[in-house]
Design an enzyme around this catalytic site. Sequence first.
Site, PDB file in Angstrom:
ATOM      1  CB  CYS A  28      -0.903   0.004   1.238  1.00 52.31           C
ATOM      2  SG  CYS A  28      -1.985   1.461   1.304  1.00 52.31           S
ATOM      3  CB  CYS A  46      -1.896   4.387   7.830  1.00 49.90           C
ATOM      4  SG  CYS A  46      -3.016   4.980   6.552  1.00 49.90           S
ATOM      5  CB  CYS A 103      -1.149   0.348   8.645  1.00 49.77           C
ATOM      6  SG  CYS A 103      -1.500  -0.908   7.422  1.00 49.77           S
TER       7      CYS A 103
HETATM    8  S1  SF4 Z   1      -4.302   1.385   6.893  1.00 49.90           S
HETATM    9 FE1  SF4 Z   1      -2.576   0.363   5.878  1.00 49.90          FE
HETATM   10  S2  SF4 Z   1      -3.478  -0.685   4.108  1.00 49.90           S
HETATM   11 FE2  SF4 Z   1      -4.999   0.828   4.827  1.00 49.90          FE
HETATM   12  S3  SF4 Z   1      -4.565   2.661   3.618  1.00 49.90           S
HETATM   13 FE3  SF4 Z   1      -3.358   2.879   5.510  1.00 49.90          FE
HETATM   14  S4  SF4 Z   1      -1.339   2.029   4.978  1.00 49.90           S
HETATM   15 FE4  SF4 Z   1      -2.793   1.335   3.415  1.00 49.90          FE
END
Ligand code: SF4
Length: 361
Positions: A119, A123, A126
């Site tokens: 991704c 975040c 995460c």
């Molecule tokens: S929570 Fe993780 S998987 Fe979801 S958008 Fe944020 S970085 Fe990407």
Amino acid sequence: MTPTLPNITDLSLKELEATLRSFGEQAYRAKQLHQWIFSRNAKGFSEMTTLPQPLREKLALEFSLLRPQIIAHHHTVEETCDYPTEKIMLSLPDGEAIESVLIASGDRMTACVSSQAGCPLQCTFCATGGMGLHRNLSGGEITSQVHELNRLATAKKSGEGITNVVFMGMGEPLLNTENVIEAVENLSRRSYSLNLSQRKITISTVGIIPEIIRLAKSGLKTKLAVSLHAARQDKRLALMPVAASRYPLMELQAALSEYVFLTGLPVTLVYMLLEGVNDTPEDARLLAGFAKTFLCKINLIDYNANINIKFSPVNRATKDMFTRYLMDSGIHVTVRKSYGTTINAACGQLATSGEYNRKNL
Ligand code: SF4
């Protein structure tokens, strides 16, 4: 191993129709072919006995037929858990890997699926965000991922297959909207083997505003969940730097109001309580203010301690304070149980590369 021929499962129904037209075939042959791939789960073109033999031979010359393969499979070990949560790692035909989760709860069997390998959104809470983006999954790869999970689910004692799908695995679904829509359509086709109701499918996003509006106009009847995690712009920026800087809270609030107006459907706001970060009475007040302007419910979730990221879950008293404040403000609140923490299958814990991966699989 990189396939030498294009993988036919990566083609959308429209692309299959164009391909078969270019072969001089009628449109209904594309639908038959699509059904063999995404409903009957054929392993090869030779199985597709409703297609004429010359067409099967031509397809085999032009295309491969490759699907995600399960390469690791873990069950929860929580003693308090009624049903084991299962984390499944699948390899894609080009060698990329993704993770998915099967969650049994009551009479539901939910598949939590990935839409991207990695991704790009970083975040801070995460594990997937730490991987960066490897690539988008095709609509066919997403569809086949669900079929693989369904195969596992139906092999269980109860014999029940998947009842719900949530796009909350690896990746941001609304950075891959076209393929996600293609997959939702495949999973919900009436005459196909899965035949899931779109209302049992949830698309989760950090708040990609143009794509939220696109989804609202797509005609899909799926549910929308938005990972909010803070209702103050500076706090949200600290947690979700890429998403929050591109799509500030006030614009997100306006987009969600428009989504509700266009679809008539409520939105679920997901709020992960993090100790000392977004858990004050002021945070609860701001969250209630954000949520009051459109039809929604709030889902409060616990943070799941993760080996490589430094946040902590809140205590019971803080969670109760938040819940009470929101309920007293007239907002529908649910407090979600976290599944799969012992196998790193819970929210924010999916990742398939580097040291994290080697330690956990
Ligand atoms: S929570 Fe993780 S998987 Fe979801 S958008 Fe944020 S970085 Fe990407």
